[in-house]
Design a protein around this motif. Structure first.
Motif, short mmCIF file in Angstrom:
data_model
loop_
_atom_site.label_atom_id
_atom_site.label_comp_id
_atom_site.label_asym_id
_atom_site.label_seq_id
_atom_site.Cartn_x
_atom_site.Cartn_y
_atom_site.Cartn_z
N TRP A 164 0.83 -1.21 0.00
CA TRP A 164 0.00 0.00 0.00
C TRP A 164 0.86 1.26 0.00
O TRP A 164 0.52 2.27 -0.63
CB TRP A 164 -0.95 -0.01 1.19
N ASN A 165 1.98 1.21 0.68
CA ASN A 165 2.86 2.38 0.67
C ASN A 165 3.39 2.67 -0.74
O ASN A 165 3.58 3.83 -1.11
CB ASN A 165 4.01 2.20 1.66
N SER A 188 -2.61 6.69 4.68
CA SER A 188 -1.71 5.75 5.33
C SER A 188 -2.49 4.75 6.17
O SER A 188 -3.62 5.01 6.61
CB SER A 188 -0.73 6.50 6.23
N GLY A 245 -4.10 9.54 -3.52
CA GLY A 245 -4.25 8.65 -2.38
C GLY A 245 -3.08 8.69 -1.43
O GLY A 245 -3.00 7.88 -0.50
N ALA A 246 -2.17 9.65 -1.62
CA ALA A 246 -0.92 9.67 -0.84
C ALA A 246 -1.16 9.83 0.65
O ALA A 246 -0.36 9.37 1.47
CB ALA A 246 -0.01 10.79 -1.36
N TRP A 261 -11.21 9.57 -0.77
CA TRP A 261 -10.21 10.21 -1.61
C TRP A 261 -10.92 11.12 -2.61
O TRP A 261 -12.12 10.94 -2.85
CB TRP A 261 -9.30 9.16 -2.30
N GLU A 308 -1.18 13.55 4.42
CA GLU A 308 -1.72 13.07 5.69
C GLU A 308 -2.31 14.17 6.56
O GLU A 308 -2.89 13.89 7.60
CB GLU A 308 -0.63 12.30 6.45
N ARG A 322 0.56 4.37 -2.62
CA ARG A 322 0.51 5.80 -2.27
C ARG A 322 1.58 6.60 -2.98
O ARG A 322 1.37 7.78 -3.31
CB ARG A 322 0.64 5.96 -0.76
N SER A 323 2.70 5.97 -3.24
CA SER A 323 3.80 6.71 -3.90
C SER A 323 3.53 6.96 -5.37
O SER A 323 4.08 7.91 -5.94
CB SER A 323 5.12 5.94 -3.72
#
Length: 888
Positions: free
Chosen positions: A702-703, A716, A712-713, A727, A732, A706-707
């Motif tokens: 998932w990280n 977390s 969707g960054a 979204w 964050e 996000r990248s």
């Protein structure tokens, strides 16, 4: 905030809280047997009484609001005596043996705490029902708190429970001999709320632990607590969340036993000499990797395709499309969104810039009017349906556009039973009315709409009087609907597969967007165009990049290529990818030779089974990754890779209103089953890409998501543990986006109206095929029946049925319950007939859940003109007696 003194301690509380909420927030647990946080407080049981300084007598804390400086006492001798007296009254008729059998029950613990003995006075007129597969009824235990009736009315809106007779003989019972006769939809809310055990779940195993997770059925995304014991899921209960607010439907709450079905495949299988053989993971993966490499070398990478899954997590779908592009070097990747809501995504993306629902489910309680088009929420999205029903009961208006008279039509201000296949004519006629009668939102149009003059000229040909006959709806009714929608501010549109699964499905959604643009129902709370996604993670599968034309986040390949190549350390393929339907066409033509499908029964699910079968049988390699030996695997599979279920893995799902929500492992996977993400990584490693698929957990996957996905960054895992966020959420510190297009559209400041002419489908009725069939889902079953037909839901509905208007049945000599042969130009099947007043003469309806009935053997080969989704909703058919029933 207010300050009050609670048992000598000063505390703060919100102005809109009740005293009971203040007590519980501060750890003061006073009894409240008639209270449920989901219900309006009534103060009937008089157990939550508290003393308030200055009040002459105790007051019910559940119905009392705090005031600045209020002094509250909760545990005085007088209060304990009062509660004991009230408990004695409630327990007058309560059976002693119930307390003895289950002393840990909440009501029983209260009796023990206050030293109250059950009166055990018998009553001979109470309702009992042992017929329901999930719910038990023993009204000897009823304490007349009315929570069952209130939650059925105020949350589900089903009105099953009624108070019968008067005085000492007053009792609760449904209006029927059984719960189901009385209209029960088996949601379990009454059981969940009952404080005395009069209503109970028949499953008696007590969970050892509870795990918060997300439902695996429709796209609403209900949160639930999964109870497990001895490695098995034994109970599910609703969780409080912004989506479902402590409520579940029959599938989410009760239909979980598929997880432990006896025919679950728990070891890898290879087909050799026409038979399946159990093998080790190493053997299965080595064989699969070798075959894929062989086919790529022989036929090219674009001869192979991967299908993601609405059943799988976001993380797993992300790896699936990454595998296709990095390991196989092809953009041939798709998912089941192709056959349901790709038309919605395409229309919304093209006209507004974002291919997803514009508004949140939170707006259901904010809107002034609902426009429901080709969707049946109370059956297909039951929690949303219940919320809509309650909003209408509280004053919102409702327009239902559907060929059938669905349940919500009974609550509607207007029901427009549009003729099957005539959506665009109807929506254009509503737009023509808005223009003709001066109902346009001129301010919104001036600031944010392009192409108005051209649209005005185009839409004149669709005046209601010109298209009423084609639509099957009187012109004055069309005009009334247009007026209601245009004048209500805000108005919220939900649509479903009754709009999208047509040859003009994408364009049908565009005509709905036209209506929202003309009336200013975009970019604000309580408004918008909102597709109700059918499966739990179909939104996520497509959003993660299981689409041949876009990467994760629905980003175009050309625009996002550089970002992905930097993260992936690999080039993104240049060739245009094949969608699912194009894969089938290429397979039939011999230019596509290998398919990997996980969590997707392609043969059973696609329209026109004969056509699909001819394509699949030509493939050299069919890899099935699933829980069960599905129809595709049985008929065409070469490799079966056993997958872990939703209860056996971690990750996230994405629901219809753009929330990413956590999935958490409740039990261990059985046998050699593994999560999809593990299987994908193992196969990638064998094909030389271990370094690009070396994630140690779903969170690490998932990280990476996000990248590569800027919108969707900010989502977390740490935030998803405690928040429910829509979204876009770019960082964050961002609170999420409950509704899109405020101030400007994602595509720019202004959006263009679309001039969409009616282009009739080639599927038409004639003398041989005089009925028009449309298909859909039911409440108790789901999609291909893979899960629900392995649960006691089969006792609620045993099979698919064919609905026919009573007048047609009488004219043709058919009888209710009679098995009949349903035939089209493409195939036939046998179904039991059900006579229905909800069906228009000349039209038929059936669901498609039971694999043995294989409804898609009759559906047509026609497809959406833009995104190629099958036209499930329009098939010309005939109905015939079976030979043995001709004279019966």
């Amino acid at each position: 905030m207010l300050r009050v003194t609670l048992n000598g301690v000063q505390v703060e509380c919100a102005y809109d809280s009740t005293v009971l909420q203040v007590l519980r927030a501060n750890g003061c647990d006073v009894p409240a047997l008639c209270h449920d946080d989901r219900l309006k407080p009534v103060g009937a049981c008089r157990l939550c009484m508290v003393e308030i300084e200055g009040e002459p007598r105790p007051v019910a804390s559940c119905t009392t609001l705090p005031a600045e400086g209020m002094v509250i006492l909760t545990d005085t001798p007088a209060l304990r005596s009062l509660r004991s007296t009230n408990l004695s009254l409630l327990a007058t008729h309560y059976p002693v043996d119930a307390v003895q059998r289950d002393p840990a029950h909440p009501f029983h613990r209260l009796l023990d705490e206050y030293g109250v003995l059950p009166g055990n006075q018998p009553r001979d007129f109470l309702f009992h029902d042992a017929s329901h597969p999930y719910l038990g009824v023993d009204m000897d235990r009823c304490i007349s708190c009315y929570r069952c009736a209130r939650i059925c009315d105020e949350v589900q809106g089903q009105f099953v429970w009624w108070a019968w007779e008067r005085g000492a003989r007053t009792h609760l019972a449904p209006d029927g001999d059984t719960l189901l006769d009385g209209g029960c939809v088996s949601c379990g809310a009454c059981v969940d709320s009952c404080p005395s055990g009069a209503l109970f779940d028949k499953r008696s195993t007590k969970p050892e632990r509870w795990t918060r997770s997300t439902c695996v059925y429709c796209g609403v995304g209900c949160q639930m607590d999964v109870g497990s014991s001895n490695g098995r899921v034994v109970q599910v209960r609703p969780a409080a969340s912004p989506v479902n607010r402590g409520h579940l439907c029959v599938k989410g709450r009760y239909a979980f036993e598929f997880n432990h079905a006896e025919d679950r495949v728990t070891t890898p299988l290879l087909r050799q000499d026409g038979k399946w053989h159990a093998v080790s993971w190493d053997e299965a993966l080595d064989y699969t990797a070798g075959k894929l490499q062989e086919i790529a070398a022989r036929d090219g990478s674009d001869a192979i395709g991967v299908l993601g899954s609405a059943r799988a997590t976001n993380e797993e779908n992300y790896l699936a499309q990454k595998f296709a592009r990095v390991v196989l070097r092809t953009n041939n990747v798709d998912c089941c969104a192709r056959v349901c809501h790709t038309p919605s995504a395409k229309a919304l993306k093209t006209m507004l810039g974002t291919g997803a629902a514009t508004n949140s489910f939170d707006d259901i309680e904010r809107t002034k009017l609902f426009l429901l088009c080709g969707c049946n929420p109370t059956e297909n999205h039951p929690i949303v349906g219940a919320r809509i029903k309650q909003a209408v009961r509280n004053g919102a208006q409702l327009i239902v556009i559907d060929p059938r008279r669905i349940e919500l039509a009974d609550y509607a201000t207007l029901h427009l039973p549009v003729r099957i296949g005539q959506n665009i004519a109807l929506f254009n006629a509503m737009a023509a009315t808005i223009i003709d009668e001066g109902l346009l939102d001129h301010g919104f149009a001036a600031d944010r709409v392009e192409g108005l003059a051209q649209f005005v000229e185009f839409i004149r040909d669709y005046a209601p009087e010109k298209v009423a006959d084609a639509c099957g709806i009187p012109a004055d009714l069309i005009r009334s609907a247009a007026r209601l929608y245009a004048k209500a501010k805000p108005a919220m549109c939900f649509h479903g597969l009754g709009v999208t699964e047509h040859t003009q499905g994408t364009e049908g959604v565009m005509t709905l967007i036209n209506l929202a643009l003309l009336t200013g129902n975009l970019g604000k709370a309580g408004a918008g165009i909102n597709p109700l996604r059918g499966q739990n993670n179909v939104q996520g599968a497509a959003q993660m990049g299981c689409d041949p034309n876009s990467l994760t986040g629905a980003q175009s390949i050309s625009e996002a290529r550089t970002r992905f190549e930097a993260i992936w350390r690999a080039p993104v393929p240049q060739n245009r990818g094949l969608d699912l339907m194009a894969m089938m066409d290429a397979a039939a033509a011999g230019s596509f030779t290998a398919l990997w499908a996980f969590g997707y029964d392609v043969y059973l699910s696609l329209a026109n089974v004969n056509q699909t079968g001819k394509a699949l049988e030509k493939l050299d390699l069919v890899i099935i990754q699933d829980l069960f030996m599905n129809q595709t695997a049985r008929a065409f599979g070469h490799v079966f890779l056993p997958a872990a279920s939703v209860f056996e893995k971690d990750g996230t799902f994405m629901n219809s209103d753009r929330r990413v929500q956590r999935v958490r492992q409740s039990v261990a996977p059985p046998g050699d089953t593994r999560p999809d993400w593990w299987i994908i990584q193992q196969l990638a490693a064998r094909m030389g890409h271990a370094s690009q698929f070396s994630f140690d957990s779903p969170q690490s996957i998932w990280n990476e998501v996000r990248s590569v996905w800027p919108a969707g960054a900010g989502l977390s895992y740490s935030r998803l543990e405690r928040e429910s966020i829509n979204w876009p959420c770019p960082d964050e510190s961002h609170s999420g986006t409950p509704f899109l297009h405020a101030g400007r559209f994602a595509i720019g400041q202004r959006a263009s109206l679309a001039c969409i002419p009616v282009m009739p489908t080639a599927e038409q009725r004639d003398a041989n095929y005089p009925f028009m069939l449309t298909t859909g889902r039911t409440l108790t079953h789901f999609n291909a029946g893979t899960m629900t037909y392995r649960t006691p839901n089969t006792q609620l509905q045993a099979s698919d049925v064919l609905d026919m208007a009573t007048s047609d049945a009488q004219r043709l000599g058919f009888h209710d319950g009679e098995p009949v042969q349903l035939s089209s130009r493409y195939g036939s099947t046998i179904l039991p007939l059900r006579l229905s007043e909800a069906i228009q003469p000349g039209e038929l309806f059936t669901s498609f859940h039971h694999p043995d009935q294989l409804i898609n053997c009759v559906t047509s080969p026609y497809r959406d003109r833009i995104v190629k989704s099958p036209e499930y909703k329009v098939t010309a058919v005939q109905v015939a007696h079976l030979p043995q029933n001709i004279n019966g």
